[in-house]
Design a protein around this motif. Structure first.
Motif, short mmCIF file in Angstrom:
data_model
loop_
_atom_site.label_atom_id
_atom_site.label_comp_id
_atom_site.label_asym_id
_atom_site.label_seq_id
_atom_site.Cartn_x
_atom_site.Cartn_y
_atom_site.Cartn_z
N SER A 59 4.19 2.75 1.37
CA SER A 59 5.23 2.48 1.90
C SER A 59 6.09 3.84 1.52
N PRO A 60 7.44 3.97 2.22
CA PRO A 60 8.07 5.39 1.87
C PRO A 60 8.55 5.11 0.53
N ARG A 61 8.60 6.25 -0.17
CA ARG A 61 9.09 6.18 -1.84
C ARG A 61 10.93 6.50 -1.31
N VAL A 62 11.06 7.43 -0.25
CA VAL A 62 12.47 7.53 -0.06
C VAL A 62 12.69 7.58 1.55
N GLU A 63 13.66 7.12 2.14
CA GLU A 63 13.90 7.15 3.45
C GLU A 63 15.17 7.74 3.75
N SER A 64 15.13 9.18 4.31
CA SER A 64 16.28 9.86 4.66
C SER A 64 16.67 9.71 6.07
N GLY A 65 17.72 10.57 6.22
CA GLY A 65 18.45 10.27 7.88
C GLY A 65 17.19 10.63 9.05
N ASP A 66 16.30 11.46 8.64
CA ASP A 66 15.36 11.73 9.75
C ASP A 66 14.02 11.80 9.26
N ALA A 67 13.71 11.41 8.22
CA ALA A 67 12.14 11.72 7.50
C ALA A 67 11.95 10.44 6.56
N LEU A 68 10.50 10.21 6.43
CA LEU A 68 10.10 9.30 5.39
C LEU A 68 9.16 10.16 4.40
N TYR A 69 9.19 9.71 3.31
CA TYR A 69 8.70 10.47 2.33
C TYR A 69 7.62 9.66 1.24
N TYR A 70 6.41 10.22 1.38
CA TYR A 70 5.34 9.54 0.59
C TYR A 70 4.71 10.53 -0.23
N ARG A 71 4.38 10.07 -1.48
CA ARG A 71 3.84 10.63 -2.56
C ARG A 71 2.37 10.91 -2.36
N VAL A 72 1.69 12.19 -2.58
CA VAL A 72 0.27 12.61 -2.24
C VAL A 72 -0.12 13.34 -3.27
N VAL A 73 -1.39 13.18 -3.93
CA VAL A 73 -2.06 14.25 -4.64
C VAL A 73 -2.81 15.13 -4.05
N ARG A 74 -2.38 16.43 -4.16
CA ARG A 74 -3.40 17.46 -3.65
C ARG A 74 -4.27 18.02 -4.93
N VAL A 75 -5.61 18.18 -4.56
CA VAL A 75 -6.53 18.69 -5.44
C VAL A 75 -7.27 19.61 -5.03
N HIS A 76 -7.26 20.70 -5.82
CA HIS A 76 -7.87 22.05 -5.80
C HIS A 76 -8.77 22.55 -6.98
N GLU A 77 -10.07 22.29 -6.87
CA GLU A 77 -11.09 22.56 -7.96
C GLU A 77 -10.63 21.88 -9.08
N ASP A 78 -10.01 22.44 -10.12
CA ASP A 78 -9.71 21.51 -11.33
C ASP A 78 -8.29 21.03 -11.72
N THR A 79 -7.38 21.61 -10.63
CA THR A 79 -5.99 21.50 -10.66
C THR A 79 -5.53 20.35 -9.67
N TRP A 80 -4.38 19.78 -10.06
CA TRP A 80 -3.97 18.81 -8.89
C TRP A 80 -2.55 18.55 -9.13
#
Length: 467
Positions: free
Chosen positions: A177-198
């Motif tokens: 579910s959205p972490r924060v709901e602003s006036g025109d957008a919904l915000y979800y947390r996402v993990v991005r992984v690139h090789e050994d870093t995230w």
């Protein structure tokens, strides 16, 4: 006919000898002493003697200046430069003229430090010749150190930017579910992984039925350099990368994870009609004016300022009780504005300030704090005077940390006040460090103010507030 006797050869010593202390008036002569002697080689009968070869002409004499001296104002010739050059204050290995002493040097820290040997400090004191000059040099060094502290604190509070997405990056959704709901957008947390870093980023998804953001606004947002109060973008989450995501299509990735909006914050603290509420509100408006100042410098204006589209983020390395970091995230409705035009955002800031203050309290009431009265005054001045975002930012800084209207009423000079406040801030930061307390966002904002303030800017802020 007898041939003339060749000139007797003189044996060169193993190294150069200096008959007197060398002077650097002719680089050619100095270079001749420094060149190593050539190895002997047999001469052929027809080869001319090297002793008969003419010597190369010496290089023209040059006047050398210190490599670490700060540039003075341009002069046509060295002779006229002495007549036109302002009186200089010696600052370690730098020379700072009187006009630069107030603004501070722009280069690396000078050699005027606590670890300076007493002999060097004694020479410095004799060169300065007067206590006033010594105090001016110390004030300039103090300002230089304050700017270094500002840069270090800003880098810590902002943290590193995760950078754009690369081919082969992996993504994983953390929120159903959205972490924060602003006036025109919904915000979800996402993990991005690139090789050994995230990195933990935020997927910014348009709300159903919301106005589609203008593509030029998103391009502008992605092209802006990192700013403490502007939402930074890192690319897009490709479509179908996150199976089971509660949205369809690609989503924009933002670098910061918001905690709430200004509208949500206002609903929580509205009951605090106190000095703490006015102080927190002034800190948020100060950060918003900094973001708008950056946009105005780019020739851009927002169509509307709404508290539900202003995000609040926890600064890096701060305790939970510290003031939040404000992020301007609404780039969907932006328009171009000519550079140098009157303050486009001033009427919007005035309306937003009125909304956040709520019902205006009587300025004659003894319960109204001086800061709240100053914010009411600023809300009335913004639509009338239409200052730029930079001028509004200066007025908010003066409301938070001075100078106050009583200093202006007495006609006191602002230069001594500014130097005293800088010294007191350095002592405050030193006491914090000695007690194990980490400087927070408010300390950095105050440091930023006093590190860039001048008497002219202070006077301009007082005129906007109290004239």
């Amino acid at each position: 006919m007898t041939s003339p006797e060749p000139a007797p050869e003189t044996l060169e010593p193993d190294g150069p000898t200096w008959p007197t202390q060398p002077t650097y008036s002719n680089l050619g002569e100095v270079r001749a002493h420094l060149l190593p002697s050539k190895a002997c080689r047999p001469r052929t009968p027809g080869s001319p003697s090297p002793d008969l070869e003419p010597l190369p002409p010496p290089l023209p004499k040059k006047t050398l200046t210190r490599t670490q001296s700060l540039p003075t104002h341009g002069a046509p010739s060295p002779s006229s430069a002495r007549a036109q050059q302002p009186r200089q204050l010696l600052l370690g290995s730098h020379s700072v003229d009187e006009t630069q002493a107030e603004a501070g040097p722009a280069g690396p820290p000078s050699e005027l430090t606590f670890s300076m040997p007493d002999a060097t400090l004694g020479l410095l004191a004799r060169d300065l010749r007067s206590p006033e000059a010594l105090l001016a040099a110390l004030a300039a060094r103090q300002l230089e150190g304050l700017r270094v502290i500002r840069a270090l604190l800003g880098a810590r509070l902002m943290g590193g930017h995760p950078g754009p997405c690369c081919p082969g990056d992996g993504f994983r959704l953390l929120d159903s579910s959205p972490r924060v709901e602003s006036g025109d957008a919904l915000y979800y947390r996402v993990v991005r992984v690139h090789e050994d870093t995230w990195h933990i980023l935020t997927a910014k998804v348009p709300k159903p039925g919301a106005e589609v953001p203008h593509p030029w606004g998103l391009e502008l947002q992605a092209s802006l350099p990192p700013h403490f109060n502007l939402q930074g973008l890192c690319g897009l989450v490709p479509e179908d990368t996150l199976p089971g995501a509660p949205w369809r299509g690609p989503a924009v990735l933002a670098a910061e994870v918001p905690e709430r909006t200004v509208a949500q914050w206002l609903a929580e603290v509205r009951a605090q009609r106190s000095e703490e509420f006015a102080w927190a509100l002034a800190l948020l408006l100060l950060q918003l004016s900094s973001a708008l100042e950056c946009l105005e410098a780019q020739g851009v204006a927002l169509a509307e300022l709404r508290p539900e589209n202003l995000l609040l983020v926890a600064p890096r390395g701060c305790v939970a009780s510290d003031p939040p970091r404000l992020l301007l995230a609404d780039f969907g409705r932006v328009r171009r504005r000519p550079l140098g035009a009157p303050g486009t955002h001033a009427p919007q800031l005035g309306r937003l300030l009125r909304l956040l203050l709520g019902p205006a309290a009587s300025l004659a009431s003894p319960l109204a704090s001086p800061l709240a009265a100053g914010l009411e005054r600023l809300a009335a001045q913004l639509p009338r005077v239409r200052p730029s975002a930079a001028q509004t930012r200066g007025a908010l800084q003066a409301l938070l940390w001075g100078p106050g209207p009583e200093l202006r009423g007495r006609g006191a000079p602002l230069g001594p006040w500014l130097r005293a406040r800088r010294a007191l801030l350095v002592l405050h930061l030193a006491e914090q460090a000695a007690g194990g307390e980490v400087p927070g966002l408010e300390d950095w904002l105050c440091c930023e103010y006093l590190a860039e303030a001048t008497e002219a800017l202070l006077s301009q802020a007082l005129v906007l507030l109290w004239d």
